[in-house]
Every structure is written in C-alpha cells, then in structure tokens.
Design a protein around this motif. Structure first.
Motif, PDB file in Angstrom:
ATOM      1  N   ALA A 116       0.836  -1.207   0.000  1.00 14.60           N
ATOM      2  CA  ALA A 116       0.000   0.000   0.000  1.00 14.60           C
ATOM      3  C   ALA A 116       0.868   1.255   0.000  1.00 14.60           C
ATOM      4  O   ALA A 116       0.604   2.212  -0.738  1.00 14.60           O
ATOM      5  CB  ALA A 116      -0.920  -0.006   1.226  1.00 14.60           C
ATOM      6  N   PHE A 117       1.910   1.237   0.818  1.00 15.35           N
ATOM      7  CA  PHE A 117       2.806   2.387   0.896  1.00 15.35           C
ATOM      8  C   PHE A 117       3.570   2.576  -0.410  1.00 15.35           C
ATOM      9  O   PHE A 117       3.694   3.691  -0.921  1.00 15.35           O
ATOM     10  CB  PHE A 117       3.778   2.203   2.059  1.00 15.35           C
ATOM     11  N   ASP A 118       4.075   1.482  -0.971  1.00 15.13           N
ATOM     12  CA  ASP A 118       4.798   1.563  -2.244  1.00 15.13           C
ATOM     13  C   ASP A 118       3.901   2.116  -3.352  1.00 15.13           C
ATOM     14  O   ASP A 118       4.329   2.948  -4.163  1.00 15.13           O
ATOM     15  CB  ASP A 118       5.323   0.187  -2.647  1.00 15.13           C
ATOM     16  N   ASP A 119       2.651   1.637  -3.405  1.00 15.18           N
ATOM     17  CA  ASP A 119       1.729   2.112  -4.439  1.00 15.18           C
ATOM     18  C   ASP A 119       1.439   3.598  -4.276  1.00 15.18           C
ATOM     19  O   ASP A 119       1.360   4.342  -5.265  1.00 15.18           O
ATOM     20  CB  ASP A 119       0.410   1.321  -4.376  1.00 15.18           C
ATOM     21  N   LEU A 120       1.275   4.032  -3.026  1.00 11.37           N
ATOM     22  CA  LEU A 120       0.983   5.443  -2.786  1.00 11.37           C
ATOM     23  C   LEU A 120       2.181   6.321  -3.121  1.00 11.37           C
ATOM     24  O   LEU A 120       2.060   7.332  -3.818  1.00 11.37           O
ATOM     25  CB  LEU A 120       0.583   5.632  -1.313  1.00 11.37           C
ATOM     26  N   ILE A 121       3.366   5.927  -2.648  1.00 10.51           N
ATOM     27  CA  ILE A 121       4.569   6.726  -2.878  1.00 10.51           C
ATOM     28  C   ILE A 121       4.955   6.756  -4.361  1.00 10.51           C
ATOM     29  O   ILE A 121       5.559   7.714  -4.834  1.00 10.51           O
ATOM     30  CB  ILE A 121       5.734   6.180  -2.023  1.00 10.51           C
ATOM     31  N   SER A 122       4.572   5.728  -5.099  1.00 14.13           N
ATOM     32  CA  SER A 122       4.894   5.699  -6.530  1.00 14.13           C
ATOM     33  C   SER A 122       4.212   6.830  -7.281  1.00 14.13           C
ATOM     34  O   SER A 122       4.607   7.172  -8.400  1.00 14.13           O
ATOM     35  CB  SER A 122       4.482   4.354  -7.144  1.00 14.13           C
ATOM     36  N   ALA A 123       3.173   7.416  -6.662  1.00 14.63           N
ATOM     37  CA  ALA A 123       2.454   8.513  -7.311  1.00 14.63           C
ATOM     38  C   ALA A 123       3.111   9.866  -7.078  1.00 14.63           C
ATOM     39  O   ALA A 123       2.711  10.864  -7.684  1.00 14.63           O
ATOM     40  CB  ALA A 123       1.008   8.556  -6.795  1.00 14.63           C
ATOM     41  N   LEU A 124       4.123   9.917  -6.209  1.00 14.03           N
ATOM     42  CA  LEU A 124       4.774  11.188  -5.914  1.00 14.03           C
ATOM     43  C   LEU A 124       5.500  11.751  -7.141  1.00 14.03           C
ATOM     44  O   LEU A 124       6.019  10.988  -7.958  1.00 14.03           O
ATOM     45  CB  LEU A 124       5.786  11.017  -4.782  1.00 14.03           C
ATOM     46  N   PRO A 125       5.556  13.066  -7.247  1.00 13.32           N
ATOM     47  CA  PRO A 125       6.368  13.672  -8.311  1.00 13.32           C
ATOM     48  C   PRO A 125       7.816  13.221  -8.202  1.00 13.32           C
ATOM     49  O   PRO A 125       8.293  12.886  -7.110  1.00 13.32           O
ATOM     50  CB  PRO A 125       6.237  15.176  -8.035  1.00 13.32           C
ATOM     51  N   SER A 126       8.509  13.187  -9.306  1.00 16.34           N
ATOM     52  CA  SER A 126       9.884  12.701  -9.344  1.00 16.34           C
ATOM     53  C   SER A 126      10.757  13.429  -8.326  1.00 16.34           C
ATOM     54  O   SER A 126      10.766  14.637  -8.230  1.00 16.34           O
ATOM     55  CB  SER A 126      10.474  12.906 -10.741  1.00 16.34           C
ATOM     56  N   GLY A 127      11.471  12.656  -7.538  1.00 13.10           N
ATOM     57  CA  GLY A 127      12.415  13.209  -6.580  1.00 13.10           C
ATOM     58  C   GLY A 127      11.906  13.309  -5.156  1.00 13.10           C
ATOM     59  O   GLY A 127      12.676  13.232  -4.208  1.00 13.10           O
ATOM     60  N   ASP A 166      10.152 -13.664  -6.926  1.00 10.73           N
ATOM     61  CA  ASP A 166       8.687 -13.678  -6.944  1.00 10.73           C
ATOM     62  C   ASP A 166       8.090 -12.324  -6.577  1.00 10.73           C
ATOM     63  O   ASP A 166       6.929 -12.237  -6.172  1.00 10.73           O
ATOM     64  CB  ASP A 166       8.163 -14.742  -5.970  1.00 10.73           C
ATOM     65  N   LEU A 167       8.871 -11.266  -6.707  1.00 10.47           N
ATOM     66  CA  LEU A 167       8.418  -9.943  -6.285  1.00 10.47           C
ATOM     67  C   LEU A 167       7.107  -9.551  -6.962  1.00 10.47           C
ATOM     68  O   LEU A 167       6.182  -9.061  -6.295  1.00 10.47           O
ATOM     69  CB  LEU A 167       9.498  -8.899  -6.607  1.00 10.47           C
ATOM     70  N   ALA A 168       6.990  -9.740  -8.260  1.00 14.09           N
ATOM     71  CA  ALA A 168       5.778  -9.342  -8.981  1.00 14.09           C
ATOM     72  C   ALA A 168       4.567 -10.139  -8.504  1.00 14.09           C
ATOM     73  O   ALA A 168       3.478  -9.587  -8.310  1.00 14.09           O
ATOM     74  CB  ALA A 168       5.976  -9.531 -10.482  1.00 14.09           C
ATOM     75  N   ILE A 169       4.763 -11.443  -8.300  1.00 10.42           N
ATOM     76  CA  ILE A 169       3.664 -12.303  -7.842  1.00 10.42           C
ATOM     77  C   ILE A 169       3.221 -11.891  -6.436  1.00 10.42           C
ATOM     78  O   ILE A 169       2.021 -11.794  -6.145  1.00 10.42           O
ATOM     79  CB  ILE A 169       4.107 -13.778  -7.849  1.00 10.42           C
ATOM     80  N   LEU A 170       4.194 -11.645  -5.559  1.00  7.52           N
ATOM     81  CA  LEU A 170       3.879 -11.249  -4.192  1.00  7.52           C
ATOM     82  C   LEU A 170       3.199  -9.882  -4.159  1.00  7.52           C
ATOM     83  O   LEU A 170       2.274  -9.655  -3.364  1.00  7.52           O
ATOM     84  CB  LEU A 170       5.155 -11.226  -3.345  1.00  7.52           C
ATOM     85  N   THR A 171       3.632  -8.981  -5.028  1.00  8.34           N
ATOM     86  CA  THR A 171       3.014  -7.660  -5.100  1.00  8.34           C
ATOM     87  C   THR A 171       1.536  -7.781  -5.420  1.00  8.34           C
ATOM     88  O   THR A 171       0.682  -7.160  -4.764  1.00  8.34           O
ATOM     89  CB  THR A 171       3.705  -6.783  -6.160  1.00  8.34           C
ATOM     90  N   GLU A 172       1.206  -8.579  -6.420  1.00 10.14           N
ATOM     91  CA  GLU A 172      -0.195  -8.747  -6.798  1.00 10.14           C
ATOM     92  C   GLU A 172      -0.990  -9.448  -5.702  1.00 10.14           C
ATOM     93  O   GLU A 172      -2.154  -9.109  -5.458  1.00 10.14           O
ATOM     94  CB  GLU A 172      -0.299  -9.521  -8.115  1.00 10.14           C
ATOM     95  N   ARG A 173      -0.374 -10.419  -5.040  1.00 11.47           N
ATOM     96  CA  ARG A 173      -1.072 -11.125  -3.965  1.00 11.47           C
ATOM     97  C   ARG A 173      -1.456 -10.159  -2.843  1.00 11.47           C
ATOM     98  O   ARG A 173      -2.613 -10.140  -2.389  1.00 11.47           O
ATOM     99  CB  ARG A 173      -0.194 -12.243  -3.392  1.00 11.47           C
ATOM    100  N   PHE A 174      -0.496  -9.356  -2.406  1.00 13.56           N
ATOM    101  CA  PHE A 174      -0.775  -8.446  -1.298  1.00 13.56           C
ATOM    102  C   PHE A 174      -1.604  -7.240  -1.737  1.00 13.56           C
ATOM    103  O   PHE A 174      -2.341  -6.670  -0.937  1.00 13.56           O
ATOM    104  CB  PHE A 174       0.545  -7.996  -0.657  1.00 13.56           C
TER     105      PHE A 174
END
Length: 385
Positions: free
Chosen positions: A121-132, A185-193
C-alpha cells in the motif's frame, strides 16, 4: 543475569501466545490474560515497573547481548560451556534454546508477512509522488517496490533462525512459514498483497459509507468491463476523493485545523476570489492532511503524512488530465489502474493505521458525516450498551 532471563522469557512467552492458532481470542486479550497470570500488577507502581523494565531491556540489548554474542563466537566457547555445565545440561539448554528460537522465528516471520500488505500500500501510494520527492524517505532508494523488497529481505534473513531451530520451527509454524519468500517472486507477491489491500480498503470505506464504497468498486468494474473505462474510472475516483474529503470535514473546520497545526504553511490554503468577498479556503492537500490526521490536534508533524497528502493530490491531478484527454488506449487504462492502486493504498493506510488511535466517539462522528442515516443505528447501539 536474572533480568536478562526474565526479558528473554517475556519475549518468547509473548511470541508463543500471539502465534497460537488454537486460541480464538484477539491478540490484546491474550497478552492481557498472560501478563495478569504471570505478574502481580499494582496500579500505583506500574509506571515505575515499566520504566525499570525499559531500562533493563536497553541495558540487555546494548551491553549484555553484544558481550554474550562476542563470547559465544570465540573459538572453543562451545567446548568450554560443555565442560562447565556438563554435556547433559548443556544439550538440554541447547534444545530449549532451539525451541525458543523456533517460537521467535515463527512470530517474526508471521509479523513480517502480515506487514507486507501495508508495504505494498505504501509503495503504491509513494509511486504517485512527483519525481524526486520519494527520496525524502531514507528507506526509499528509487527502487520500485522498495518497502516490499525490504520486508522480503527481512523474511529471508530469518532463515538463519529457522535453520538453527531446525524441525522445531516446522512444529510451531504453519506449512507456508517453513520457507522464505524469493526475491524473484516480487511481482507475484506484489499482486497477492495488492488484492488484500484492495479488499481491505473497500471494506473500510464501505463501513464508513456504502455509497463511497461503491465508487471504488465502480472504478474497478469500469476498468474491467466498460466500453469507456478510462473516463468512467477516473470520474469515479475523483468523485470518491472529493466526496470523502468534503463530507468528513467542512472547509471552515479544515481552515481552523490548518491554522492550529500548520500556521505557517503556504500550500494548504488559498483565497477564493469568486463572489463579493474573498474567502479563505483549504487546498486539496490541506483537506487530505486534515483527513489523515482525523482533524485531531497534532503533537508532532509527520513528513510521511505530508508525502501521502502530496501523492493523493498528484493522483487526483493526473486523473483529471486522463479524464479530459481520454484516447481510450491501453496505456491510459494502465495509468488509471495505477492511480486506483495508489488511492486504495492511501485509504488502507489512513483508515487502518493513521486512524487506529482515534477515539470511538470521533470515529462514530465521522461515520455519521459520511453517511447521515447511520446516526440512528449508532444511537440505538449506544442505548443498548
């Protein structure tokens, strides 16, 4: 030595209680019962006892534990202990230590994996931040899914403890806890969580307001089934954010909250020059910050809350652009899906984490604001109690 043994026993006992799958009680009730049985708690002296225990733990972790570790690593330390204690006593102690470590291994691995949905959840939210801007957080290095990667590495580091405790871990834990997660398995785990986060966020919002819960589901349904997925999903998400922020706190309440907690901030308010007189209003970032803090007084300002607010405002801005520049491409649909993940991550973190310490009366008040028809139900529930 007695203090160190007491601390170790307390930690292991707590871990054993929390990982007991046969106990149906909530975790807080389990711990309360266990400590009530183990200790005589005097209300007048509990603060002093807690302060003393804190000092003992600090001394143990900073002084005694490093000394023990250094001693045990020396060549011949094991043979010395066997001679000192006798082989029978030594091997019984070693077995007991392995059993204790098995409990800790299961508890730590389970805790680590229970935190992984929050990491996504945190990674998805922070990914929306402007560059930098994400680089303001030391834990984030610019690597996608940085926080989840950190937890996966922690899960893998626990394998040394699992190996030491050998078969005892298999007895204490669930079958899925016997092996570490793989970085591959990072991609698989990401989708699972992420599915877990999506389900929890929809449930949390629906409990606040059924109408707003339908907005999240409507955005997902639009992406999956609509002939015009980008516009419909973007509209649903923008309306969700705007209605949620507007219903939770009025403009006047947000302005008052900003004045009390962010008196010098320049980007949280603006003057509305429409009409005969200028009126001070909150910006979207100001509304989001007030929402995250539940409108409560802030003892210490958090950069995490500010970054989350910036991310949400960025998501809303991008959704507006997508809504008006909709070309119906797969890339645009993927962009909206990314923003949906960020919003669900925000809602999951805001409601389940940031609001966790909110007084019940305050939470009930927010529920009534978001869905006024709940007022009768809450009043009836209060009377029945």
């Amino acid at each position: 030595m007695d203090e160190a043994v007491l601390i170790w026993d307390t930690v292991v006992s707590s871990a054993a209680i929390l990982t007991d799958d046969t106990d149906p009680r909530p975790w807080n009730e389990r711990l309360e019962a266990a400590f009530s049985d183990a200790f005589t708690i005097d209300a007048d002296s509990i603060n002093g006892d807690l302060e003393a225990l804190t000092k003992h733990i600090e001394s143990f972790t900073q002084v005694q534990l490093p000394e023990w570790t250094k001693t045990l690593k020396r060549e011949g330390a094991r043979q010395f202990l066997v001679k000192l204690l006798g082989s029978g006593t030594y091997y019984r102690l070693e077995l007991a230590l392995k059993q204790d470590c098995a409990i800790l291994a299961v508890a730590l691995r389970r805790a680590t994996r229970n935190l992984m949905p929050y990491a996504v959840a945190f990674d998805d939210l922070i990914s929306a931040l402007p560059s930098g801007q994400a680089h303001q957080l030391p834990v984030l290095t610019g690597t996608p899914r940085a926080l989840l990667l950190l937890f996966i590495r922690l899960d893998r580091a626990l394998e040394k403890l699992v190996t030491f405790s050998s078969t005892a871990t298999l007895i204490r834990g669930r079958e899925s806890e016997a092996t570490p997660f793989e970085l591959a398995d990072l991609a698989i785990l990401t989708e699972r969580f992420r599915k877990i986060v999506s389900g929890r966020s929809r449930k949390a919002v629906t409990e606040l307001s059924a109408a707003l819960g339908r907005k999240i589901q409507g955005a997902r349904d639009a992406l999956d089934h609509s002939a015009d997925p980008v516009t419909q999903a973007a509209n649903s998400l923008i309306e969700l954010l705007d209605r949620l922020l507007r219903a939770a706190f009025s403009d006047d309440e947000v302005i008052e909250w900003i004045g009390a907690n962010y008196p010098h901030a320049k980007d949280l308010t603006y003057f509305d020059i429409k009409g005969a007189a200028r009126k001070l209003r909150p910006t979207k970032k100001g509304q989001v910050l007030c929402f995250v803090y539940a409108g409560l007084a802030v003892d210490e300002l958090s950069p995490l809350h500010e970054l989350a607010a910036t991310a949400v405002v960025t998501v809303r801005t991008q959704l507006q652009k997508l809504k008006h520049a909709d070309m119906g491409t797969a890339e645009e649909a993927a962009e909206v899906a990314k923003h949906l993940n960020a919003i669900e991550g925000f809602l999951h973190l805001a409601i389940s984490v940031a609001w966790a310490s909110m007084p019940t009366e305050r939470l009930d008040g927010l529920r009534v604001r978001l869905e006024p028809q709940k007022a009768d139900k809450l009043t009836s529930s209060s009377i029945n109690k």
